[in-house]
Enzyme design. Structure first.
Site, PDB file in Angstrom:
ATOM      1  N   ASP A  78     -38.295   1.654 -14.015  1.00 39.14           N
ATOM      2  CA  ASP A  78     -38.664   0.264 -14.267  1.00 39.14           C
ATOM      3  C   ASP A  78     -40.092  -0.037 -13.824  1.00 39.14           C
ATOM      4  OD1 ASP A  78     -36.033   0.239 -14.971  1.00 39.14           O
ATOM      5  OD2 ASP A  78     -35.349  -0.767 -13.147  1.00 39.14           O
ATOM      6  N   LYS A 106     -31.807  -1.952 -19.352  1.00 39.70           N
ATOM      7  CA  LYS A 106     -32.299  -0.636 -18.923  1.00 39.70           C
ATOM      8  C   LYS A 106     -32.574   0.304 -20.108  1.00 39.70           C
ATOM      9  CE  LYS A 106     -32.749   2.097 -15.208  1.00 39.70           C
ATOM     10  NZ  LYS A 106     -33.322   1.675 -13.931  1.00 39.70           N
ATOM     11  N   HIS A 136     -11.798  -8.953 -27.813  1.00 33.63           N
ATOM     12  CA  HIS A 136     -13.190  -8.763 -27.388  1.00 33.63           C
ATOM     13  C   HIS A 136     -13.872  -7.683 -28.230  1.00 33.63           C
ATOM     14  CE1 HIS A 136     -13.326 -11.235 -23.706  1.00 33.63           C
ATOM     15  NE2 HIS A 136     -12.014 -11.043 -23.717  1.00 33.63           N
ATOM     16  N   GLU A 148     -16.910  -6.906 -28.131  1.00 36.73           N
ATOM     17  CA  GLU A 148     -18.074  -6.346 -27.428  1.00 36.73           C
ATOM     18  C   GLU A 148     -17.750  -5.151 -26.544  1.00 36.73           C
ATOM     19  OE1 GLU A 148     -16.407  -9.072 -26.806  1.00 36.73           O
ATOM     20  OE2 GLU A 148     -16.696  -9.865 -24.781  1.00 36.73           O
ATOM     21  N   GLY A 208     -14.007 -16.194 -21.009  1.00 27.17           N
ATOM     22  CA  GLY A 208     -14.124 -16.756 -19.660  1.00 27.17           C
ATOM     23  C   GLY A 208     -12.758 -16.858 -19.020  1.00 27.17           C
ATOM     24  N   CYS A 246     -12.457 -15.034 -27.557  1.00 27.30           N
ATOM     25  CA  CYS A 246     -11.450 -15.294 -26.525  1.00 27.30           C
ATOM     26  C   CYS A 246     -11.512 -16.758 -26.047  1.00 27.30           C
ATOM     27  CB  CYS A 246     -11.645 -14.270 -25.397  1.00 27.30           C
ATOM     28  SG  CYS A 246     -10.214 -14.148 -24.338  1.00 27.30           S
ATOM     29  N   TYR A 247     -11.983 -17.011 -24.834  1.00 27.22           N
ATOM     30  CA  TYR A 247     -12.103 -18.412 -24.406  1.00 27.22           C
ATOM     31  C   TYR A 247     -12.968 -19.184 -25.404  1.00 27.22           C
ATOM     32  CZ  TYR A 247     -12.850 -22.542 -21.517  1.00 27.22           C
ATOM     33  OH  TYR A 247     -12.878 -23.835 -21.052  1.00 27.22           O
TER      34      TYR A 247
END
Ligand code: XMP
Length: 519
Positions: free
Chosen positions: A233, A375, A176, A178, A57, A84-85
């Protein structure tokens, strides 16, 4: 709430929080993102996560009033990973110390494991070369470890790049894992979820059966209408609902006269002829094109189209025996409430048309069977439901259609010219085998005429712009690097085959600062 093993992601407002969820879903782990200020003790009891991840964040834990996690989260006996944060929050709340960064670190760094933990399960499959490339982005840094924590990994700029408390299975990283820039971050996340005991029970096959049950329970014997746009979708939503309630579902495909060449026929024949799903093909082109006559302002175009969609749906809901439910293909990224640190509303860049504004006005209840999916998961579900591959891989097409690819006032003639040029561009892309490498490609017909020469004659016709981008989610995009040969060949075909265009340009703007569509 899903019956699957659940992981909770507490969002502290990082730009990349959604990526944590995407990585975990790829590992067949069901997870949800919730803003830190909505996660209280009662929520934790209800959600009952098997593990928790604290996101990064923009705040600093040293700042007054900066976000915290509920203390209970650390007392539930479940593994926690702070990123991180999230690492700083853990250290601060568990008795360590964080200091404001004199030392800011952004970008690529290399982490090496400490000798004491090199062989730990959390590092399975990592450090084959002795170090791992990671992506750092932080200003503050941990200066004293919380009790129970040990150093797991260090980098030249971050002596506490990774810390952990093996007894409680609490881990915290300054980088990070991710993001793609941490190439083996996915392995670290996988190790964490395996340690937490996840078996990976989130599969599209299981989801399909569950979703069908849920739709039946919600709808009972009521009638549902589903706005079908021809996109992935809404098509997947329609097929899932049809599987659940059969003839109680009627799809409405609104042809607003702003579709691409052959599009209406393709969608109608697939749903009506191949899948036998009741479908109203509402040809409303006169209504839409009449209302758009002379309109050149992009926002007025969008709002006019949105309003008319509402009118058309209202009419059809009544015509199918008073439908009480409206189905739409809302996805998880549309649902995630992101945390705003600025406090104020964000600027409207474009009023995207989707049918989200409908229910209040129409008094219809929503059926949104894809609300929990990303998605790529919707595509997987589409495959599970037997949608043909070429349909699943279709590029996104915006609700307002060609209206926003024809800057300035729209006319029948311009739309016809645009359709032909667009069809050639897409044909070229397919012929060169590039369709699946591109997120979205289309032609915009520019409100500009230019002088040309063809044969012995002078021409004075429209210019068009080709647009093709790569993207992961449409939020950011890069232009596609076609070869000059491809561009030249495409320009030659368009000018040669489409009467009304004598000049072709290629739009090489990324997003930001551009947007994908021209309006
Ligand atoms: P922009 O132009 O905002 O587009 O960069 C990002 C993505 O969203 C699509 N788009 C829309 N989709 N209704 C939709 O359903 C809309 O009003 C709309 N406007 C843009 C666009 O095609 C791209 O994929």
């Amino acid at each position: 709430m899903s019956k699957h093993e659940r992981l909770l992601i507490v969002d502290f407002g990082s730009q990349v929080t959604q990526l944590i969820a995407r990585r975990l879903r790829e590992l067949n782990v069901y997870c949800e993102i919730h803003p830190f200020n909505t996660v209280d003790d009662a929520f934790l009891d209800r959600f009952a996560p098997r593990a928790v991840i604290l996101s990064g964040g923009p705040a600093s834990v040293t700042a007054q009033g900066s976000p915290r996690a509920p203390q209970k989260l650390f007392e539930m006996g479940v593994p926690v990973l702070g990123i991180c944060y999230g690492q700083q929050v853990m250290m601060e709340q568990l008795g360590g110390r964080v200091e404001s960064g004199h030392h800011r670190e952004f970008g690529r760094a290399f982490v090496t494991p400490t000798a004491a933990h090199e062989g730990d399960r959390i590092f399975t499959g990592l450090f084959a070369t002795g170090r791992e490339e990671v992506w750092m982005s932080h200003g503050d840094r941990v200066t004293a470890l919380a009790p129970g924590f040990e150093v797991y990994g260090t980098s030249p700029g971050a002596p506490l790049a990774m810390v952990g408390d093996p007894a409680r299975q609490f881990y915290a990283v300054q980088f990070h894992p991710e993001v793609h820039h941490t190439p083996n971050g996915r392995i670290l996340l996988e190790n964490f979820i395996r340690l937490a005991g996840f078996t990976g029970d989130w599969t599209m096959g299981a989801y399909r059966a569950e979703a069908v049950e849920k739709i039946r329970a919600q709808v009972g014997n009521g009638k549902v209408i589903c706005g079908l746009s021809g996109g992935v979708d809404s098509s997947v939503a329609a097929m899932l609902i049809h599987e659940a309630i059969g003839e109680q579902l009627t799809c409405v495909f609104v042809d607003h006269g702003l579709l691409r060449q052959g599009e209406a026929d393709e969608v109608v024949s697939m749903f009506r002829d191949h899948y036998n799903i009741p479908l109203i093909h509402a040809d409303e082109s006169e209504l839409f094109l009449g209302a758009l006559d002379g309109v050149s302002d992009p926002e007025i175009k969008r709002k006019t189209i949105g309003r008319l969609f509402i009118e058309v749906f209202e009419r059809h809901a009544k015509s199918v025996g008073d439908a009480k439910f409206l189905a739409q293909g809302t996805l998880y990224p549309d649902v995630i409430e992101s945390v705003s640190f600025s406090g104020g509303p964000s600027v409207t860049i474009k009023s995207h048309h989707n049918v989200g504004g409908l229910p209040e006005k129409m008094g219809l209840k929503l059926v949104e069977p894809l609300r929990e999916l990303f998605k790529d998961e919707v595509r997987a579900l589409g495959r599970e439901l037997g949608l043909p591959a070429h349909f699943i891989g279709r590029h996104p097409f915006p609700g307002p259609g060609l209206a926003i690819r024809c800057p300035g006032a729209i006319s029948h003639d311009k739309l016809e010219i645009l359709r032909k040029a667009d069809a050639i561009f897409i044909d070229q892309i397919r012929r060169h085998g590039l369709y699946d490498d591109i997120w979205q490609a289309f032609v915009a017909l520019l409100p500009v005429r230019s002088v040309g020469v063809m044969g012995d004659g002078r021409t004075y016709e429209y210019a068009c712009a080709l647009r093709a981008v790569t993207s992961v989610d449409g939020m950011t995009a890069d232009y596609y690097p076609f070869t000059h040969e491809f561009l030249g060949e495409t320009a030659t075909r368009i000018v040669g085959e489409v009467q009304g265009i004598n000049r072709v340009t290629y739009d090489i703007t990324s997003k930001p600062p551009g947007t994908i569509e021209w309006e």
